[in-house]
Design a protein around this motif. Structure first.
Motif, PDB file in Angstrom:
ATOM      1  N   ILE A 108       0.866  -1.175   0.000  1.00  0.00           N
ATOM      2  CA  ILE A 108       0.000   0.000   0.000  1.00  0.00           C
ATOM      3  C   ILE A 108       0.900   1.220   0.000  1.00  0.00           C
ATOM      4  O   ILE A 108       1.914   1.255   0.711  1.00  0.00           O
ATOM      5  CB  ILE A 108      -0.981  -0.007   1.192  1.00  0.00           C
ATOM      6  CG1 ILE A 108      -2.048   1.070   0.997  1.00  0.00           C
ATOM      7  CG2 ILE A 108      -0.257   0.106   2.525  1.00  0.00           C
ATOM      8  CD1 ILE A 108      -3.291   0.854   1.840  1.00  0.00           C
ATOM      9  N   HIS A 109       0.536   2.190  -0.839  1.00  0.00           N
ATOM     10  CA  HIS A 109       1.386   3.372  -1.008  1.00  0.00           C
ATOM     11  C   HIS A 109       0.524   4.631  -0.942  1.00  0.00           C
ATOM     12  O   HIS A 109      -0.539   4.677  -1.565  1.00  0.00           O
ATOM     13  CB  HIS A 109       2.127   3.301  -2.344  1.00  0.00           C
ATOM     14  CG  HIS A 109       3.112   4.393  -2.523  1.00  0.00           C
ATOM     15  ND1 HIS A 109       4.324   4.412  -1.866  1.00  0.00           N
ATOM     16  CD2 HIS A 109       3.069   5.529  -3.262  1.00  0.00           C
ATOM     17  CE1 HIS A 109       4.981   5.509  -2.202  1.00  0.00           C
ATOM     18  NE2 HIS A 109       4.233   6.210  -3.049  1.00  0.00           N
ATOM     19  N   PRO A 110       0.990   5.672  -0.221  1.00  0.00           N
ATOM     20  CA  PRO A 110       0.174   6.872  -0.020  1.00  0.00           C
ATOM     21  C   PRO A 110       0.270   7.894  -1.151  1.00  0.00           C
ATOM     22  O   PRO A 110       0.627   9.057  -0.943  1.00  0.00           O
ATOM     23  CB  PRO A 110       0.709   7.426   1.298  1.00  0.00           C
ATOM     24  CG  PRO A 110       2.151   7.056   1.289  1.00  0.00           C
ATOM     25  CD  PRO A 110       2.207   5.708   0.611  1.00  0.00           C
ATOM     26  N   SER A 111      -0.035   7.448  -2.362  1.00  0.00           N
ATOM     27  CA  SER A 111      -0.167   8.358  -3.510  1.00  0.00           C
ATOM     28  C   SER A 111      -0.941   7.619  -4.588  1.00  0.00           C
ATOM     29  O   SER A 111      -1.178   6.418  -4.476  1.00  0.00           O
ATOM     30  CB  SER A 111       1.206   8.795  -4.049  1.00  0.00           C
ATOM     31  OG  SER A 111       1.791   7.782  -4.859  1.00  0.00           O
ATOM     32  N   LEU A 112      -1.319   8.352  -5.604  1.00  0.00           N
ATOM     33  CA  LEU A 112      -1.926   7.727  -6.775  1.00  0.00           C
ATOM     34  C   LEU A 112      -0.783   7.387  -7.740  1.00  0.00           C
ATOM     35  O   LEU A 112      -0.396   8.194  -8.577  1.00  0.00           O
ATOM     36  CB  LEU A 112      -2.935   8.671  -7.442  1.00  0.00           C
ATOM     37  CG  LEU A 112      -4.191   8.977  -6.635  1.00  0.00           C
ATOM     38  CD1 LEU A 112      -5.053  10.004  -7.353  1.00  0.00           C
ATOM     39  CD2 LEU A 112      -4.994   7.720  -6.356  1.00  0.00           C
ATOM     40  N   LEU A 113      -0.226   6.201  -7.557  1.00  0.00           N
ATOM     41  CA  LEU A 113       0.874   5.794  -8.417  1.00  0.00           C
ATOM     42  C   LEU A 113       0.428   5.836  -9.869  1.00  0.00           C
ATOM     43  O   LEU A 113      -0.740   5.589 -10.156  1.00  0.00           O
ATOM     44  CB  LEU A 113       1.346   4.390  -8.033  1.00  0.00           C
ATOM     45  CG  LEU A 113       2.050   4.283  -6.681  1.00  0.00           C
ATOM     46  CD1 LEU A 113       2.300   2.815  -6.324  1.00  0.00           C
ATOM     47  CD2 LEU A 113       3.354   5.067  -6.648  1.00  0.00           C
ATOM     48  N   PRO A 114       1.298   6.204 -10.791  1.00  0.00           N
ATOM     49  CA  PRO A 114       2.750   6.278 -10.656  1.00  0.00           C
ATOM     50  C   PRO A 114       3.270   7.593 -10.073  1.00  0.00           C
ATOM     51  O   PRO A 114       4.489   7.777  -9.974  1.00  0.00           O
ATOM     52  CB  PRO A 114       3.243   6.096 -12.094  1.00  0.00           C
ATOM     53  CG  PRO A 114       2.154   6.674 -12.932  1.00  0.00           C
ATOM     54  CD  PRO A 114       0.876   6.353 -12.199  1.00  0.00           C
ATOM     55  N   ALA A 115       2.400   8.493  -9.668  1.00  0.00           N
ATOM     56  CA  ALA A 115       2.861   9.747  -9.068  1.00  0.00           C
ATOM     57  C   ALA A 115       3.456   9.490  -7.681  1.00  0.00           C
ATOM     58  O   ALA A 115       2.916   8.703  -6.910  1.00  0.00           O
ATOM     59  CB  ALA A 115       1.700  10.733  -8.947  1.00  0.00           C
ATOM     60  N   PHE A 116       4.545  10.142  -7.397  1.00  0.00           N
ATOM     61  CA  PHE A 116       5.175  10.179  -6.074  1.00  0.00           C
ATOM     62  C   PHE A 116       5.519   8.800  -5.495  1.00  0.00           C
ATOM     63  O   PHE A 116       5.110   8.454  -4.391  1.00  0.00           O
ATOM     64  CB  PHE A 116       4.313  10.966  -5.081  1.00  0.00           C
ATOM     65  CG  PHE A 116       3.871  12.300  -5.614  1.00  0.00           C
ATOM     66  CD1 PHE A 116       4.805  13.245  -6.031  1.00  0.00           C
ATOM     67  CD2 PHE A 116       2.527  12.624  -5.719  1.00  0.00           C
ATOM     68  CE1 PHE A 116       4.404  14.475  -6.532  1.00  0.00           C
ATOM     69  CE2 PHE A 116       2.120  13.846  -6.228  1.00  0.00           C
ATOM     70  CZ  PHE A 116       3.059  14.774  -6.632  1.00  0.00           C
ATOM     71  N   PRO A 117       6.301   8.004  -6.224  1.00  0.00           N
ATOM     72  CA  PRO A 117       6.761   6.731  -5.660  1.00  0.00           C
ATOM     73  C   PRO A 117       7.841   6.980  -4.611  1.00  0.00           C
ATOM     74  O   PRO A 117       8.362   8.083  -4.479  1.00  0.00           O
ATOM     75  CB  PRO A 117       7.335   6.005  -6.880  1.00  0.00           C
ATOM     76  CG  PRO A 117       7.827   7.121  -7.758  1.00  0.00           C
ATOM     77  CD  PRO A 117       6.837   8.245  -7.566  1.00  0.00           C
ATOM     78  N   GLY A 118       8.158   5.929  -3.859  1.00  0.00           N
ATOM     79  CA  GLY A 118       9.258   6.005  -2.896  1.00  0.00           C
ATOM     80  C   GLY A 118       8.861   6.639  -1.580  1.00  0.00           C
ATOM     81  O   GLY A 118       7.685   6.714  -1.224  1.00  0.00           O
ATOM     82  N   LYS A 119       9.893   7.100  -0.870  1.00  0.00           N
ATOM     83  CA  LYS A 119       9.699   7.643   0.478  1.00  0.00           C
ATOM     84  C   LYS A 119       8.997   8.988   0.458  1.00  0.00           C
ATOM     85  O   LYS A 119       9.133   9.766  -0.483  1.00  0.00           O
ATOM     86  CB  LYS A 119      11.049   7.794   1.187  1.00  0.00           C
ATOM     87  CG  LYS A 119      11.695   6.484   1.569  1.00  0.00           C
ATOM     88  CD  LYS A 119      12.964   6.720   2.355  1.00  0.00           C
ATOM     89  CE  LYS A 119      13.613   5.407   2.745  1.00  0.00           C
ATOM     90  NZ  LYS A 119      14.847   5.622   3.490  1.00  0.00           N
ATOM     91  N   ASP A 120       8.271   9.252   1.532  1.00  0.00           N
ATOM     92  CA  ASP A 120       7.605  10.524   1.789  1.00  0.00           C
ATOM     93  C   ASP A 120       6.727  10.980   0.630  1.00  0.00           C
ATOM     94  O   ASP A 120       6.789  12.131   0.195  1.00  0.00           O
ATOM     95  CB  ASP A 120       8.619  11.609   2.160  1.00  0.00           C
ATOM     96  CG  ASP A 120       7.943  12.843   2.768  1.00  0.00           C
ATOM     97  OD1 ASP A 120       6.815  12.718   3.296  1.00  0.00           O
ATOM     98  OD2 ASP A 120       8.525  13.933   2.695  1.00  0.00           O
ATOM     99  N   ALA A 121       5.888  10.087   0.151  1.00  0.00           N
ATOM    100  CA  ALA A 121       4.987  10.421  -0.961  1.00  0.00           C
ATOM    101  C   ALA A 121       4.040  11.555  -0.587  1.00  0.00           C
ATOM    102  O   ALA A 121       3.728  12.410  -1.422  1.00  0.00           O
ATOM    103  CB  ALA A 121       4.198   9.185  -1.377  1.00  0.00           C
ATOM    104  N   ILE A 122       3.590  11.582   0.661  1.00  0.00           N
ATOM    105  CA  ILE A 122       2.686  12.658   1.085  1.00  0.00           C
ATOM    106  C   ILE A 122       3.428  13.986   1.072  1.00  0.00           C
ATOM    107  O   ILE A 122       2.901  14.992   0.584  1.00  0.00           O
ATOM    108  CB  ILE A 122       2.078  12.357   2.468  1.00  0.00           C
ATOM    109  CG1 ILE A 122       1.204  11.094   2.391  1.00  0.00           C
ATOM    110  CG2 ILE A 122       1.268  13.545   2.980  1.00  0.00           C
ATOM    111  CD1 ILE A 122       0.724  10.567   3.723  1.00  0.00           C
ATOM    112  N   GLY A 123       4.645  13.994   1.551  1.00  0.00           N
ATOM    113  CA  GLY A 123       5.459  15.211   1.506  1.00  0.00           C
ATOM    114  C   GLY A 123       5.722  15.656   0.082  1.00  0.00           C
ATOM    115  O   GLY A 123       5.681  16.858  -0.220  1.00  0.00           O
TER     116      GLY A 123
END
Length: 192
Positions: A108-123
């Motif tokens: 689970i990743h806190p962005s609408l991938l493919p936008a903002f992959p990796g660490k601190d996606a919310i930031g």
């Protein structure tokens, strides 16, 4: 019953959400073990409170990623794990685990991938001043947050929202979406 291994590195809020969904009868599964790569992470105490077997390891005591993944694979096989659920696990999965569990490792990743992959996606989303971000559940592949998307849900960033506000909105979605996606996997398995 579907047997899950949850891999986590932090507080364990998604781990909690999955266990609560099971306890409330919303998800027909069992969290058979928690795997954590950070000694002292809050998720460990949560697992112990639920009386869930916990494996805590430190990657730097192993000669290679393949070596610690082989140990984890052995634990998964011994417990008959059907799916590995990444819930804030801050390590890329290598081929030793990936191949035997291909299309059976979720993240689970806190962005609408493919936008903002990796660490601190919310930031990243907050810094880019986007108005829409969200949550993605996807299968894990060799890349960082690049696997096939299973489900996404959007979250609006309102004028005046702080980063903490966005974190709360994201987590509220995550805690409902992840158990829902896992339940869908169970339904798909039963229909095969």
């Amino acid at each position: 019953m579907m047997k899950l291994a949850v891999f986590a590195s932090g507080t364990g809020s998604n781990f909690d959400a999955i266990v609560h969904a099971i306890q409330n009868g919303e998800l027909d599964a069992e969290v058979t073990m928690l795997v954590c790569d950070r000694v002292g992470a809050p998720v460990i105490e949560k697992a112990q409170n639920y009386e869930i077997d916990t494996i805590v390891f430190s990657a730097n005591v192993y000669e290679s990623k393949a070596q610690y993944e082989e140990a984890l694979l052995k634990d998964c096989r011994e417990r008959g794990i059907d799916y590995i659920i990444l819930a804030g696990f801050m390590r890329l999965i290598g081929p030793t685990l990936l191949e035997p569990y291909r299309n059976r490792i979720l993240n689970i990743h806190p962005s609408l991938l493919p936008a903002f992959p990796g660490k601190d996606a919310i930031g990243q989303a907050f810094d880019q001043q986007v108005k829409i971000t969200g949550v993605t559940v996807h299968f894990v592949d060799e890349g960082m947050d690049t696997g096939p998307i299973i489900e996404q849900e959007a979250v609006r960033i309102e004028d005046g929202d702080t980063k903490d506000d966005v974190v709360r909105k994201i987590q509220a979605i995550e805690h409902k979406l992840y158990p829902s996606v896992i339940r869908t996997l169970k339904i798909k398995e039963e229909s095969i």
